[in-house]
Scaffold this motif. Sequence first.
Motif, mmCIF file in Angstrom:
data_model
loop_
_atom_site.group_PDB
_atom_site.id
_atom_site.type_symbol
_atom_site.label_atom_id
_atom_site.label_comp_id
_atom_site.label_asym_id
_atom_site.label_seq_id
_atom_site.Cartn_x
_atom_site.Cartn_y
_atom_site.Cartn_z
ATOM 1 N N UNK B 46 0.884 -0.838 -0.186
ATOM 2 C CA UNK B 46 -0.158 0.013 -0.051
ATOM 3 C C UNK B 46 0.871 1.365 0.055
ATOM 4 N N UNK B 47 1.806 1.143 0.675
ATOM 5 C CA UNK B 47 2.907 2.482 0.860
ATOM 6 C C UNK B 47 3.397 2.422 -0.568
ATOM 7 N N UNK B 48 3.798 1.494 -1.101
ATOM 8 C CA UNK B 48 4.588 1.733 -2.525
ATOM 9 C C UNK B 48 3.446 2.318 -3.495
ATOM 10 N N UNK B 49 1.907 1.671 -3.253
ATOM 11 C CA UNK B 49 1.251 2.290 -4.167
ATOM 12 C C UNK B 49 0.892 3.998 -4.100
ATOM 13 N N UNK B 50 1.056 4.128 -2.550
ATOM 14 C CA UNK B 50 0.700 5.473 -2.199
ATOM 15 C C UNK B 50 1.915 6.613 -2.877
ATOM 16 N N UNK B 51 3.138 6.049 -2.543
ATOM 17 C CA UNK B 51 4.183 6.714 -3.440
ATOM 18 C C UNK B 51 4.171 7.069 -4.629
ATOM 19 N N UNK B 52 3.731 5.989 -5.554
ATOM 20 C CA UNK B 52 3.785 6.069 -6.781
ATOM 21 C C UNK B 52 2.492 7.130 -7.286
ATOM 22 N N UNK B 53 1.562 7.069 -6.474
ATOM 23 C CA UNK B 53 0.428 8.020 -6.765
ATOM 24 C C UNK B 53 1.012 9.423 -6.635
ATOM 25 N N UNK B 54 1.787 9.601 -5.422
ATOM 26 C CA UNK B 54 2.146 11.083 -5.221
ATOM 27 C C UNK B 54 3.284 11.246 -6.160
ATOM 28 N N UNK B 55 3.981 10.431 -6.843
ATOM 29 C CA UNK B 55 5.054 10.697 -7.568
ATOM 30 C C UNK B 55 4.189 11.075 -9.184
ATOM 31 N N UNK B 56 3.405 10.345 -9.338
ATOM 32 C CA UNK B 56 2.587 10.474 -10.542
ATOM 33 C C UNK B 56 1.853 11.914 -10.471
ATOM 34 N N UNK B 57 1.268 12.159 -9.492
ATOM 35 C CA UNK B 57 0.370 13.492 -9.286
ATOM 36 C C UNK B 57 1.544 14.527 -9.527
ATOM 37 N N UNK B 58 2.742 14.574 -8.789
ATOM 38 C CA UNK B 58 3.719 15.466 -8.867
ATOM 39 C C UNK B 58 4.278 15.769 -10.300
ATOM 40 N N UNK B 59 4.335 14.793 -10.873
ATOM 41 C CA UNK B 59 4.950 14.564 -12.345
ATOM 42 C C UNK B 59 3.926 15.216 -13.203
ATOM 43 N N UNK B 60 2.589 14.873 -12.879
ATOM 44 C CA UNK B 60 1.511 15.608 -13.908
ATOM 45 C C UNK B 60 1.489 16.997 -13.541
ATOM 46 N N UNK B 61 1.657 17.348 -12.251
ATOM 47 C CA UNK B 61 1.672 18.958 -11.865
ATOM 48 C C UNK B 61 2.542 19.597 -12.529
ATOM 49 N N UNK B 62 3.731 19.005 -12.394
ATOM 50 C CA UNK B 62 5.111 19.678 -13.285
ATOM 51 C C UNK B 62 4.843 19.780 -14.623
ATOM 52 N N UNK B 63 4.365 18.729 -15.036
ATOM 53 C CA UNK B 63 3.999 18.703 -16.625
ATOM 54 C C UNK B 63 2.913 19.589 -17.050
ATOM 55 N N UNK B 64 2.065 19.878 -16.110
ATOM 56 C CA UNK B 64 1.001 20.728 -16.516
ATOM 57 C C UNK B 64 1.633 22.242 -16.390
ATOM 58 N N UNK B 65 2.353 22.623 -15.335
ATOM 59 C CA UNK B 65 3.024 23.806 -15.349
ATOM 60 C C UNK B 65 3.979 24.064 -16.564
ATOM 61 N N UNK B 66 4.643 23.057 -16.742
ATOM 62 C CA UNK B 66 5.673 23.307 -17.924
ATOM 63 C C UNK B 66 4.768 23.551 -19.188
ATOM 64 N N UNK B 67 3.884 22.579 -19.303
ATOM 65 C CA UNK B 67 3.182 22.930 -20.758
ATOM 66 C C UNK B 67 2.515 24.397 -20.675
ATOM 67 N N UNK B 68 1.906 24.718 -19.317
ATOM 68 C CA UNK B 68 1.393 26.172 -19.313
ATOM 69 C C UNK B 68 2.308 27.210 -19.657
ATOM 70 N N UNK B 69 3.401 26.923 -19.030
ATOM 71 C CA UNK B 69 4.670 27.899 -19.371
ATOM 72 C C UNK B 69 4.971 27.872 -20.639
ATOM 73 N N UNK B 70 5.083 26.792 -21.305
ATOM 74 C CA UNK B 70 5.650 26.480 -22.597
ATOM 75 C C UNK B 70 4.470 27.346 -23.707
ATOM 76 N N UNK B 71 3.360 26.821 -23.266
ATOM 77 C CA UNK B 71 2.223 27.466 -24.273
ATOM 78 C C UNK B 71 2.135 29.187 -24.058
ATOM 79 N N UNK B 72 2.395 29.470 -22.808
ATOM 80 C CA UNK B 72 2.428 31.017 -22.976
ATOM 81 C C UNK B 72 3.725 31.447 -23.217
ATOM 82 N N UNK B 73 4.817 31.196 -23.123
ATOM 83 C CA UNK B 73 5.961 31.558 -24.009
ATOM 84 C C UNK B 73 5.832 31.572 -25.630
ATOM 85 N N UNK B 74 5.383 30.446 -26.054
ATOM 86 C CA UNK B 74 4.985 30.296 -27.541
ATOM 87 C C UNK B 74 4.041 31.577 -27.868
#
Lengths: 251, 203
Positions: B46-74
């Motif tokens: 369960x702990x491993x699953x939780x860590x993966x979920x946190x990681x996935x959410x973090x990655x998604x948030x970072x990707x979303x922020x990066x995409x937003x920044x990229x879109x704004x820049x473009x």
Amino acid sequence: MRLLPSLALAASALLVTGCGVLPSGPSPMPSDWVPTASASPAARAGAVSPDGFSAAQRMTVRLRNIGCGFIATGTGFIYDSTTLITNRHVIDNSRQIQVSTYNGTSLTTTAVSSTTVADIAIVRIEESVLSSAATLAQEDPAEGDVITIIGYPNGGELTTVSGVVLGATADPLDSSVGQVLLTSAEVEPGSSGSPVLNESGAVVGVVYAKTDDDRSLIVPVSTLRTLLDETSLLVPEALTCDTSTTHSSTS
Amino acid sequence: MTDAYDAPPADEIAAEETVPEPGRVAGPATEPAAGSQSESPADPARKRGHAWRVLAVTVLVVALLASSGLAAYLWLVSSRWIDQNETLRSEATDMGAELADAREQVSSLESEVETLQTQLDTTSSRLSDVVNDEAHAGDDLQYLGDLIDAYADCVDSYDEVLTDALTSGYTYTNSNARSVQADVADYCDSLAAAYEEYTAGGE
């Protein structure tokens, strides 16, 4: 838990690489689109003067030798504001030298000197505003070089002829020490003293004779330079005579 | 990763259970702890699953922020390029109009230059002709002036000969005097020949 740093590293690398391929914004607009103007046609080398005559034509003068019982004509060219160059035989036995330019302006002569080293004479004139003067080339022309001769053949109109340098030869008339140059340009009596120009318009010699096969002989510019540097080689000519036969000719 | 969640060996657990904590009443040695039953064996997974979920959410948030920044820049870059493109089009249109005017003027001026060049050539040629005529006239004038002077000498010489003959009368038989007369005659004949040659050359 080693996955997180690896992912962070990969994300950073992706970010850096991505930034490298991202398009950048436009550079600032220039304030002026007009390039620097090139030289105007009038400022280019070799341009004709406003009166339609070239620099070479403007520096070439017609000489009338009012001699002792004869009148002869020849050609010369302006070396500087007080000096003309022509042939010795053009001013021989003269009691007066009259000089006129391409546009009929008369130049007053003050002294004449010549040399036995070559068929060259120097005519001094009163300082006047001259529109053009000769530039002497640094070296003699080589065999095969294209040359142009401007002069007053037969005392007639200012005429330009072209030819090539055929080579150096001993002076067949024995009027020069050292070698002279043979060219294919056709000249006539009256062309004597004409400037010989290279393709840059610099003087590379002075016409002094024609051969039986209609070639021309010229004193090379190296000899001319030597004479101009060594003024002791030039002897003043006395413009007097005491004979009284009269005839007309061209040199 | 799995090491952190491995259960301790059974003998260690037993040892821990037999050593009572200070100030605490020890319970039955065989009674398991209430919490230890819910953590194993499903907790690590369960702990491993939780860590993966946190990681996935973090990655998604970072990707979303990066995409937003990229879109704004473009979007920003694109806006700049569009603005500059419009400015350049406007400049190009203006310059095209100026170029058309300039070309028309050049064409007109070239035509004028061609006409003037023709006129200049004609004038230069005419000037050369006039200068040549003047030079020849000067030559002729000088030549004829010299010839007239020579004729004057001729006349003077004849005058002297004639005077000598008249004053000497019948004594003018001296061979030297006759020789002088012959010389003067030759001289005057040469002048006449020179004049004939001159007039023949002018024809």
